[in-house]
Design a protein around this motif. Structure first.
Motif, PDB file in Angstrom:
ATOM      1  N   PRO A  74      58.691  -6.844  41.581  1.00 32.18           N
ATOM      2  CA  PRO A  74      59.395  -7.842  42.383  1.00 32.18           C
ATOM      3  C   PRO A  74      58.989  -7.820  43.850  1.00 32.18           C
ATOM      4  CG  PRO A  74      60.920  -6.744  40.901  1.00 32.18           C
ATOM      5  CD  PRO A  74      59.619  -5.999  40.804  1.00 32.18           C
ATOM      6  N   GLU A  75      58.515  -6.660  44.322  1.00 29.48           N
ATOM      7  CA  GLU A  75      58.085  -6.567  45.719  1.00 29.48           C
ATOM      8  C   GLU A  75      56.876  -7.445  46.001  1.00 29.48           C
ATOM      9  OE1 GLU A  75      59.985  -5.088  47.883  1.00 29.48           O
ATOM     10  OE2 GLU A  75      61.296  -4.557  46.214  1.00 29.48           O
ATOM     11  N   ASP A  76      56.145  -7.816  44.935  1.00 32.97           N
ATOM     12  CA  ASP A  76      54.979  -8.686  45.111  1.00 32.97           C
ATOM     13  C   ASP A  76      55.368 -10.151  45.262  1.00 32.97           C
ATOM     14  OD1 ASP A  76      53.359  -6.458  44.823  1.00 32.97           O
ATOM     15  OD2 ASP A  76      53.116  -6.746  42.665  1.00 32.97           O
ATOM     16  N   VAL A  77      56.630 -10.465  45.054  1.00 34.21           N
ATOM     17  CA  VAL A  77      57.102 -11.847  45.122  1.00 34.21           C
ATOM     18  C   VAL A  77      57.870 -12.048  46.417  1.00 34.21           C
ATOM     19  CG1 VAL A  77      58.512 -13.623  44.018  1.00 34.21           C
ATOM     20  CG2 VAL A  77      57.284 -11.958  42.610  1.00 34.21           C
ATOM     21  N   THR A  78      57.418 -12.982  47.239  1.00 36.19           N
ATOM     22  CA  THR A  78      58.097 -13.259  48.497  1.00 36.19           C
ATOM     23  C   THR A  78      59.039 -14.445  48.334  1.00 36.19           C
ATOM     24  OG1 THR A  78      56.447 -14.838  49.297  1.00 36.19           O
ATOM     25  CG2 THR A  78      56.025 -12.488  49.712  1.00 36.19           C
ATOM     26  N   MET A  79      59.952 -14.580  49.284  1.00 40.78           N
ATOM     27  CA  MET A  79      60.856 -15.719  49.269  1.00 40.78           C
ATOM     28  C   MET A  79      60.068 -17.013  49.429  1.00 40.78           C
ATOM     29  SD  MET A  79      63.947 -14.544  48.850  1.00 40.78           S
ATOM     30  CE  MET A  79      65.382 -15.172  49.697  1.00 40.78           C
ATOM     31  N   ALA A  80      58.954 -16.947  50.181  1.00 42.73           N
ATOM     32  CA  ALA A  80      58.106 -18.130  50.333  1.00 42.73           C
ATOM     33  C   ALA A  80      57.467 -18.515  49.008  1.00 42.73           C
ATOM     34  CB  ALA A  80      57.032 -17.862  51.388  1.00 42.73           C
ATOM     35  N   ASP A  81      57.065 -17.518  48.221  1.00 44.12           N
ATOM     36  CA  ASP A  81      56.503 -17.780  46.890  1.00 44.12           C
ATOM     37  C   ASP A  81      57.518 -18.518  46.019  1.00 44.12           C
ATOM     38  OD1 ASP A  81      54.134 -16.443  47.502  1.00 44.12           O
ATOM     39  OD2 ASP A  81      54.856 -14.532  46.703  1.00 44.12           O
ATOM     40  N   LEU A 112      67.938 -11.481  43.799  1.00 46.70           N
ATOM     41  CA  LEU A 112      67.713 -10.516  42.721  1.00 46.70           C
ATOM     42  C   LEU A 112      68.978 -10.327  41.882  1.00 46.70           C
ATOM     43  CD1 LEU A 112      65.635  -7.736  44.542  1.00 46.70           C
ATOM     44  CD2 LEU A 112      64.809  -9.348  42.831  1.00 46.70           C
ATOM     45  N   ARG A 113      70.116 -10.228  42.559  1.00 48.06           N
ATOM     46  CA  ARG A 113      71.380 -10.053  41.828  1.00 48.06           C
ATOM     47  C   ARG A 113      71.670 -11.262  40.941  1.00 48.06           C
ATOM     48  NH1 ARG A 113      73.092  -7.771  46.779  1.00 48.06           N
ATOM     49  NH2 ARG A 113      73.983  -9.763  47.422  1.00 48.06           N
ATOM     50  N   ALA A 114      71.436 -12.453  41.484  1.00 50.90           N
ATOM     51  CA  ALA A 114      71.707 -13.666  40.707  1.00 50.90           C
ATOM     52  C   ALA A 114      70.796 -13.750  39.490  1.00 50.90           C
ATOM     53  CB  ALA A 114      71.527 -14.897  41.595  1.00 50.90           C
ATOM     54  N   LEU A 115      69.529 -13.414  39.659  1.00 52.13           N
ATOM     55  CA  LEU A 115      68.593 -13.447  38.542  1.00 52.13           C
ATOM     56  C   LEU A 115      68.960 -12.395  37.501  1.00 52.13           C
ATOM     57  CD1 LEU A 115      66.070 -14.586  37.238  1.00 52.13           C
ATOM     58  CD2 LEU A 115      64.689 -13.044  38.652  1.00 52.13           C
ATOM     59  N   LEU A 145      64.881  -1.810  29.902  1.00 48.83           N
ATOM     60  CA  LEU A 145      63.494  -1.761  29.454  1.00 48.83           C
ATOM     61  C   LEU A 145      62.844  -3.138  29.545  1.00 48.83           C
ATOM     62  CD1 LEU A 145      63.823   0.565  26.332  1.00 48.83           C
ATOM     63  CD2 LEU A 145      62.474   1.055  28.392  1.00 48.83           C
ATOM     64  N   ASP A 146      63.618  -4.173  29.225  1.00 53.44           N
ATOM     65  CA  ASP A 146      63.094  -5.536  29.275  1.00 53.44           C
ATOM     66  C   ASP A 146      63.003  -6.077  30.694  1.00 53.44           C
ATOM     67  OD1 ASP A 146      62.891  -5.600  26.521  1.00 53.44           O
ATOM     68  OD2 ASP A 146      64.863  -6.521  26.232  1.00 53.44           O
ATOM     69  N   ASN A 147      63.714  -5.442  31.627  1.00 58.58           N
ATOM     70  CA  ASN A 147      63.752  -5.912  33.020  1.00 58.58           C
ATOM     71  C   ASN A 147      63.518  -4.739  33.966  1.00 58.58           C
ATOM     72  OD1 ASN A 147      64.943  -8.888  32.736  1.00 58.58           O
ATOM     73  ND2 ASN A 147      66.084  -7.566  31.334  1.00 58.58           N
ATOM     74  N   ARG A 148      62.511  -3.930  33.642  1.00 61.74           N
ATOM     75  CA  ARG A 148      62.318  -2.675  34.358  1.00 61.74           C
ATOM     76  C   ARG A 148      62.174  -2.860  35.859  1.00 61.74           C
ATOM     77  NH1 ARG A 148      57.370  -0.248  31.253  1.00 61.74           N
ATOM     78  NH2 ARG A 148      57.059   0.753  33.271  1.00 61.74           N
ATOM     79  N   ARG A 149      61.249  -3.702  36.269  1.00 65.81           N
ATOM     80  CA  ARG A 149      60.975  -3.856  37.701  1.00 65.81           C
ATOM     81  C   ARG A 149      62.159  -4.476  38.434  1.00 65.81           C
ATOM     82  NH1 ARG A 149      56.888  -0.392  38.669  1.00 65.81           N
ATOM     83  NH2 ARG A 149      55.114  -0.763  37.317  1.00 65.81           N
ATOM     84  N   LEU A 150      62.773  -5.465  37.816  1.00 70.20           N
ATOM     85  CA  LEU A 150      63.916  -6.124  38.439  1.00 70.20           C
ATOM     86  C   LEU A 150      65.086  -5.160  38.588  1.00 70.20           C
ATOM     87  CD1 LEU A 150      65.284  -8.660  39.527  1.00 70.20           C
ATOM     88  CD2 LEU A 150      65.865  -9.268  37.175  1.00 70.20           C
ATOM     89  N   ALA A 151      65.383  -4.399  37.521  1.00 68.87           N
ATOM     90  CA  ALA A 151      66.482  -3.437  37.579  1.00 68.87           C
ATOM     91  C   ALA A 151      66.206  -2.370  38.632  1.00 68.87           C
ATOM     92  CB  ALA A 151      66.682  -2.796  36.211  1.00 68.87           C
ATOM     93  N   LEU A 152      64.967  -1.914  38.707  1.00 63.78           N
ATOM     94  CA  LEU A 152      64.606  -0.891  39.686  1.00 63.78           C
ATOM     95  C   LEU A 152      64.756  -1.426  41.105  1.00 63.78           C
ATOM     96  CD1 LEU A 152      63.549   2.043  39.766  1.00 63.78           C
ATOM     97  CD2 LEU A 152      61.247   1.087  39.941  1.00 63.78           C
ATOM     98  N   ALA A 153      64.264  -2.636  41.342  1.00 61.42           N
ATOM     99  CA  ALA A 153      64.359  -3.231  42.672  1.00 61.42           C
ATOM    100  C   ALA A 153      65.813  -3.425  43.077  1.00 61.42           C
ATOM    101  CB  ALA A 153      63.627  -4.575  42.693  1.00 61.42           C
ATOM    102  N   ALA A 165      58.213 -12.369  36.185  1.00 63.91           N
ATOM    103  CA  ALA A 165      57.663 -12.049  34.866  1.00 63.91           C
ATOM    104  C   ALA A 165      56.146 -11.909  34.921  1.00 63.91           C
ATOM    105  CB  ALA A 165      58.054 -13.127  33.862  1.00 63.91           C
ATOM    106  N   ARG A 166      55.501 -12.664  35.808  1.00 60.72           N
ATOM    107  CA  ARG A 166      54.035 -12.654  35.865  1.00 60.72           C
ATOM    108  C   ARG A 166      53.472 -11.517  36.706  1.00 60.72           C
ATOM    109  NH1 ARG A 166      54.416 -18.412  36.521  1.00 60.72           N
ATOM    110  NH2 ARG A 166      53.938 -18.204  38.735  1.00 60.72           N
TER     111      ARG A 166
END
Length: 202
Positions: free
Chosen positions: A31-38, A61-64, A105-113, A26-27
């Protein structure tokens, strides 16, 4: 007792990971900017815990995606008209499409990823198959409608994540205008009646 505690710990860790991933996605812009380590650091767990719970990044990503989709699924399965099962099919089709559009629309980046990630087709993803199956079943209740399977695919194509991202992002089409355009498209389709010509006579 140790086994029960282990299951509780695993469930608690899973919830912590999903909450951390949700906050991070969300911040940040993508989603590509978020690593598993993060995610692991934010959740207070090791990366191994994430891989054991979700398999890989796509699994997370699927679970979220599924967690965010749950309120819409409940509305579709048990909610009131026009989205719920008691609605007439001519009302429910545009309501379902609007629900999918608003979710993306509310989850644009997540849906795209999620739709672009991995080597598999987005049409084979579990969430897509669920929407397609539901929409097809509703379309089958419309008298005289031919080929509800293809029609469901064609209608859902208007809500693909890459198209939504282009229209809402690059083309800067306002949210309510997008919703109105999709509603008008669905209304024109439903008002057109059964197909005419040779295809309809076969």
């Amino acid at each position: 007792m140790p086994e029960r505690r282990s299951r509780k710990d695993a469930a608690r860790n899973r919830e912590a990971v999903l909450a951390a991933a949700d906050a991070l996605f969300a911040r940040r812009g993508s989603p590509e900017d978020v690593t598993m380590a993060d995610v692991a650091a934010a959740a207070g767990v090791g990366k191994g815990t994430i891989f054991r719970a979700f398999g890989d990044r796509a699994g997370l990503l699927r679970a979220l995606y599924e967690v965010r989709l749950e309120p819409i699924r409940e509305a579709v399965e048990t909610g009131p008209p026009p989205l719920g099962p008691a609605a007439p099919p001519q009302d429910r089709v545009p309501a379902l499409l609007d629900a999918v559009l608003c979710f993306k629309l509310d989850n644009r980046r997540l849906a795209l990823a999620l739709e672009e990630g991995g080597s598999g087709s987005p049409y084979q993803a579990e969430h897509y198959e669920r929407w397609h199956s539901l929409l097809r079943a509703v379309l089958e209740r419309i008298p005289g409608l031919a080929d509800s399977d293809f029609t469901a695919h064609a209608l859902l194509a208007a809500t693909r994540a890459d198209l939504v991202e282009y229209l809402a992002g690059e083309a800067c089409v306002p949210r309510e205008e997008l919703r109105a355009q999709l509603a008008n498209f669905a209304a024109r389709f439903l008002a057109s009646g059964p197909p005419q010509g040779p295809a309809a006579e076969e």
